[in-house]
Scaffold this motif. Sequence first.
Motif, short mmCIF file in Angstrom:
data_model
loop_
_atom_site.label_atom_id
_atom_site.label_comp_id
_atom_site.label_asym_id
_atom_site.label_seq_id
_atom_site.Cartn_x
_atom_site.Cartn_y
_atom_site.Cartn_z
N LYS A 62 0.83 -1.21 0.00
CA LYS A 62 0.00 0.00 0.00
C LYS A 62 0.86 1.26 0.00
N THR A 63 1.95 1.22 0.76
CA THR A 63 2.84 2.41 0.80
C THR A 63 3.47 2.63 -0.57
N LYS A 66 0.90 4.15 -2.87
CA LYS A 66 0.72 5.59 -2.60
C LYS A 66 1.76 6.42 -3.34
N LEU A 67 2.94 5.83 -3.52
CA LEU A 67 4.04 6.52 -4.19
C LEU A 67 4.02 6.28 -5.70
N THR A 158 15.65 1.53 5.84
CA THR A 158 14.50 2.05 6.57
C THR A 158 13.98 0.96 7.52
N PRO A 161 8.47 -3.03 7.73
CA PRO A 161 7.06 -2.65 7.89
C PRO A 161 6.39 -3.31 9.10
N ARG A 171 5.30 5.46 10.94
CA ARG A 171 4.76 5.38 9.58
C ARG A 171 5.23 6.55 8.69
N GLY A 172 5.22 7.76 9.24
CA GLY A 172 5.61 8.93 8.45
C GLY A 172 7.05 8.81 7.96
N PHE A 174 8.77 6.03 7.65
CA PHE A 174 8.84 4.89 6.71
C PHE A 174 8.42 5.35 5.30
N GLU A 175 7.30 6.05 5.23
CA GLU A 175 6.82 6.51 3.92
C GLU A 175 7.79 7.51 3.31
N LEU A 178 10.81 5.67 1.89
CA LEU A 178 10.54 4.98 0.61
C LEU A 178 10.42 6.00 -0.52
N ALA A 179 9.77 7.14 -0.24
CA ALA A 179 9.64 8.18 -1.27
C ALA A 179 11.03 8.65 -1.71
#
Length: 190
Positions: A62-63, A66-67, A158, A161, A171-172, A174-175, A178-179
């Motif tokens: 899902k993450t 989102k990217l 990182t 999950p 979570r912030g 982690f996202e 990945l970004a």
Amino acid sequence: MEALHDAIRRCTKCPLHLHRRNAVPGEGRARLGVMVVGEAPGAAEDAEGRPFVGAAGSLLTKTLAKLGVSRDDLYITNVVKCRPPNNRTPTREEVEACLPYLLKQIELVKPRRVLALGLVSAKALLGLIGREVEKVGEVRGRCFPGRISGVELEVCVTYHPAAVLRNPNLRGRFEGDLALFLGGGLERYL
Ligand code: SF4
């Protein structure tokens, strides 16, 4: 790669083979030049023989979505290919026994970036480029250049999950990690 996956499925090099239902070699196309490396399969992965298909995998998928990234465009695997009993941390001996498979996967995939998820993966991959690490926090959110299996690449670290599921405050970061790791000019590898 398929021959390597078959060898992993038949492997009996360490005691973890005694507990598995399925070994979990890895999957994906690495279209973006990125390999994702977790710690070890869990129960869902052991049942299906595929990496990151349980709750932690769902968060990762899902993450990525989102990217704007499909997990099919990354090669996804783990340091250890068979599930440790009760999801315990793999031992150093188990990691060492399994590491040649990861080295061969890197040789075949030739990733430009390897995303290490969690401490076991960060330790194994950074160790291969001569950097010792004791805590994810020491290296999280950063990429380290090096050469593994003859491939020039960056190891980027990182959280796993599963750790983010246990502690949603992560979570912030982690996202954001990945970004950062999936941006930064990777389009040139398409
Ligand atoms: S964990 Fe790795 S070395 Fe151990 S049996 Fe499974 S594939 Fe072989």
